[in-house]
Design an enzyme around this catalytic site. Structure first.
Site, short mmCIF file in Angstrom:
data_model
loop_
_atom_site.label_atom_id
_atom_site.label_comp_id
_atom_site.label_asym_id
_atom_site.label_seq_id
_atom_site.Cartn_x
_atom_site.Cartn_y
_atom_site.Cartn_z
N PRO A 378 33.36 -71.90 -20.20
CA PRO A 378 33.23 -73.37 -20.22
C PRO A 378 33.99 -74.01 -19.06
CG PRO A 378 33.84 -72.51 -22.39
CD PRO A 378 33.97 -71.38 -21.45
N GLY A 381 31.12 -75.64 -14.41
CA GLY A 381 30.13 -76.47 -13.72
C GLY A 381 28.70 -76.06 -13.91
N THR A 383 26.40 -77.07 -16.30
CA THR A 383 25.52 -78.21 -16.57
C THR A 383 25.41 -79.12 -15.36
OG1 THR A 383 26.16 -78.10 -18.91
CG2 THR A 383 25.08 -80.11 -18.15
N SER A 699 37.76 -51.41 -24.50
CA SER A 699 38.48 -51.50 -23.22
C SER A 699 40.00 -51.51 -23.37
CB SER A 699 38.04 -52.74 -22.45
OG SER A 699 38.35 -53.91 -23.15
N LYS A 742 38.56 -60.39 -16.05
CA LYS A 742 39.87 -59.80 -16.36
C LYS A 742 40.80 -59.87 -15.15
CE LYS A 742 37.98 -56.63 -19.82
NZ LYS A 742 37.64 -55.23 -20.14
#
Length: 804
Positions: A378, A381, A383, A699, A742
């Protein structure tokens, strides 16, 4: 001219100008004669009288010479009437000029009558007009019943042609009945048939009378079929016109009846208004046909009926949808690049893909719109990038949010049989935007749900398939709508929840999180100017130093995107705006020491070094839908019976990773200087903090192993090293996903070195250059290579016996 007079005239002219019919005792050379040639665009038959227009100088000279003599000429058809080259056929007709009328000084109208077939043997003179030696051709006649039958059928068929063709004179019917000679009948009939030029010439060249009659019979049969079909079509057209007139009459009667009932004015005005809109609206034929059918149905329904409202709403939807309305694309690559660079920092991969689309569109305007899917945390950029694409293309932008949508009807609409039925969100959005080729953003496509009302993700399969969406069918409209001109852009935070068939239809473009340097530039050039404008401040009234912005980035936000960063900058702007509203006049410059005054104590503090000060703690790296995160693995031991306790809301895969790490540690305990019997005397507890957050995946295997090694060797791990990778019981380090996210999380947390699987080394290409330059990467393929780096020793055997 009556047939009797024609035949007599022919006989008389033959006697005067042509040799008599060749007898067996006469030599054939007596039928040879020299005649001037008139090239003609029509085929002249014997017994036929027709006008010819003469305007060429040579032919005018021919007329002057012939009219003063026997008036005999040879009329020969040209092979290509519309061609400039006047190439003549070999067979023509000997004719007599009956009359010549001068219309203009260089134009004469002559009336000629055909006498007999001739064959051009030799051109003897070419100027000023053609003169040829010609031979008279006679018909090959065998008198039998078949010729009589053909002649009878030709009379019958020709009478049908006369009945079906009003333009032909009725006198021909009497004339045909009075001709007994089959050859004369054949020539008369074919001369009045509408057949091609070449076919008439072939019939003229046919000397065998039976064969000629057969060809004319075929031509007549074909002509009758064509005329009957034309009459049938004309009757149908007339029937439709009568039906339309009848409908008009009944409609007028209906108006009067409704007027008498007191319900005419409003309804008629409404229907007439709809009819006018339908006439003006540009619609595909199949849509117009459906709309007209519904309009006729509406005119018959009483306005108080529930069906009246349903039909009216349906017609409104049809008339307001952009079936043929489009915006024109601006295919200026330079301008598009400027817009994308102005609106968004970095994102070169996405911008490159958009510019490639524009370039292909410029070369191939009819290409189908792509289906792009922007995947990323989120606030990066996604949208707003869709809006920039629409601006660069000059298209309208349309966005719908799919988060939490569980009903298939939200996509496909409801059928009209239901009360309050409406089209789906796709059709609703197109009606709202008013064009059929917008940039259509499907936001949060990974958050679609499924329940008893259907699967909206399955409904999107047709919408997002370029091979199917040109005939998208909404349940409400039940008319195909072309979605192929739309550029669909989907956004998602993760791909795991998107069904595989839907994901296969989209081109996935991953948008990574930002580094601290990226965030600083975005804040300076994008966020601060936007927040100043939003709070009514100017650049002169409020300024941020770079160190102040970096302070906000490091200690007040912890995210992959910049959404929270913009909120914190907005909070500073609000505080300053309140000061100016209370009367302050001096400009404000926010320095690093001022940040705490505006935003309060720091929300996030460096804790890596503190967390790993004791043995049994290791630093891992985890991927989350909102970006990468540091993952601390804690392990402790206590007196017990060898149990392994796992806490922290771990998934099944992560639990198995912990068991695999413990098994590997026990198998290599001798190499590490660990008492093998201790595992039977203690219980081991492995905990992953942030216990309320679900965690899963393989992981963390190498991190769990490092924590256990730290616990049993009583060594602390290095505080500036983080790691990720799946381990096997044999000590292999296997590749994992999310390397880019990561690595960025490690950089944000101040980590200096990162251990990754050897097979993930290729994924470092996607890591931003700044992060690659500031971090040291250790690609490892075995645990034995990773543990010395984690504990700061040269070899794994150096861990034996040493205590810290």
């Amino acid at each position: 001219m009556p047939e009797k007079e024609t035949i007599e005239k022919k006989a008389e002219e033959k006697k005067k100008n042509l040799p008599a019919k060749a007898e067996s005792e006469e030599p054939i050379e007596e039928s040879i004669k020299e005649l001037p040639i008139i090239p003609s665009e029509i085929v002249l038959f014997p017994h036929m009288v027709t006008p010819l227009m003469i305007h060429e100088p040579g032919l005018l000279q021919l007329l002057d010479d012939v009219l003063s003599g026997d008036r005999m000429v040879a009329v020969v058809a040209v092979k290509e009437p519309k061609s400039e080259s006047k190439e003549l056929y070999r067979i023509g007709t000997a004719a007599v000029i009956l009359k010549a009328t001068r219309l203009e000084p260089d134009q004469v109208r002559v009336m000629v009558q055909g006498l007999s077939r001739i064959e051009i043997k030799e051109i003897v003179d070419k100027g000023p007009y053609l003169v040829a030696r010609v031979r008279v051709l006679e018909d090959y006649v065998t008198h039998d019943v078949e010729i009589e039958a053909l002649a009878s059928n030709i009379r019958i068929l020709f009478n049908k042609v006369l009945e079906l063709s009003p333009q032909l004179p009725g006198e021909l019917k009497t004339l045909v009945l009075n001709i007994d000679e089959p050859g004369a009948l054949a020539d008369l009939v074919i001369s009045h048939l509408n057949v091609p030029h070449e076919e008439k010439q072939k019939i003229l060249e046919t000397l065998d009378l039976k064969e000629r009659l057969q060809k004319i019979h075929q031509a007549l049969t074909r002509q009758v079929e064509i005329l009957e079909l034309g009459q049938k079509i004309q009757a149908e057209v007339r029937g439709r016109m009568e039906k339309a007139q009848r409908e008009y009459f009944l409609r007028e009667q209906l108006k009067v009846i409704r007027k008498e009932l007191g319900e005419a004015e409003g309804i008629e005005a409404e229907i007439e208004e709809l009819r006018e809109k339908l006439a003006k609206k540009k619609l595909p034929d199949y849509v117009r046909e459906e709309a007209e059918k519904e309009l006729r149905k509406l005119a018959r329904v009483h306005p108080s009926s529930a069906e009246y409202t349903v039909i009216r709403n349906y017609l409104d939807w049809i008339l307001e949808l952009p079936w043929c309305e489009s915006t024109e694309d601006h295919l200026d690559l330079k301008r598009a690049r400027e817009i994308l660079d102005r609106d968004h920092y970095d994102l070169q991969k996405v911008k490159k893909r958009i510019l490639e689309y524009l370039a292909v569109r410029k070369l191939k305007p009819d290409m189908k719109g792509p289906i792009l899917c922007f995947v990323g945390p989120p606030g990066v950029g996604k949208t707003s990038l869709g809006r920039s694409i629409a601006k660069a293309l000059g298209r309208k932008f349309l966005r719908i949010s799919l988060g939490g949508v569980r009903d298939e009807a939200e996509i496909r609409g409801h059928r009209r049989t239901y009360v309050g039925a409406m089209p789906g969100r796709i059709i609703q959005g197109l009606r709202r935007v008013g064009v059929n080729n917008p940039v259509f953003m499907l936001d949060e496509i990974d958050k679609l749900g499924t329940d008893f009302r259907g699967d909206p993700a399955s409904a999107l399969l047709e919408v997002l398939d370029p091979e199917q969406n040109q005939n998208f069918s909404d349940h409400y409209l039940e008319i195909p709508f072309d979605l192929s001109k739309i550029i669909f852009i989907a956004t998602a935070n993760m791909l795991d929840t998107i069904p595989a068939p839907l994901l296969d239809r989209m081109e996935v473009i991953e948008i990574p999180g930002y580094t601290e340097e990226d965030k600083l530039r975005i804040a300076k050039y994008y966020l601060v100017p936007r927040q100043l404008e939003a709070h009514g401040l100017t650049k002169q009234q409020l300024k941020f130093t770079d160190r102040a912005l970096m302070q906000i980035i490091r200690y007040y936000t912890r995210e992959a995107g910049v959404r929270n960063l913009e909120r914190e900058i907005g909070a500073v702007c609000r505080a300053v705006a309140m000061e100016f509203a209370e009367g302050r006049t001096e400009p404000v410059k926010v320095r690093m020491r001022d940040v705490e005054k505006f935003l309060g104590p720091p929300k996030y503090l460096p804790e890596v070094a503190e967390r790993v000060k004791v043995p049994g703690v290791a630093i891992g790296l985890a991927w989350t839908p909102v970006g990468g995160e540091l993952l601390f693995i804690e392990a402790t031991k206590m007196k017990g019976s060898g149990r392994l306790i796992l806490t922290g809301k771990l998934g099944e895969v992560m639990r198995e990773s912990a068991e695999a790490a413990l098994s590997f540690l026990r198998s290599r305990s001798k190499d590490l200087g660990i008492d093998e019997d201790i595992f039977q005397k203690v219980d081991i507890h492995v905990h992953v903090p942030a216990g309320a957050v679900p965690k899963d995946g393989p992981s963390a295997g190498i991190t769990i192993l490092a924590a256990l090694v730290s616990l049993f060797t009583e060594r602390t791990v290095r505080h500036d090293v983080a790691m990720t990778g799946e381990i096997t019981l044999r000590g292999l380090v296997l590749p994992v996903g999310g390397i880019k996210e990561k690595v960025l999380a490690a950089k944000r947390a101040g980590i200096k070195e990162v251990i990754i699987p050897k097979l993930n080394e290729k994924d470092l290409v996607d890591v931003p250059k700044e992060a690659r330059e500031k971090l040291t990467f250790h690609p490892v393929s075995r645990v034995e290579e990773a543990l010395p780096i984690v504990f700061g020793v040269k070899k794994i055997k150096d861990l034996k016996g040493a205590k810290k």
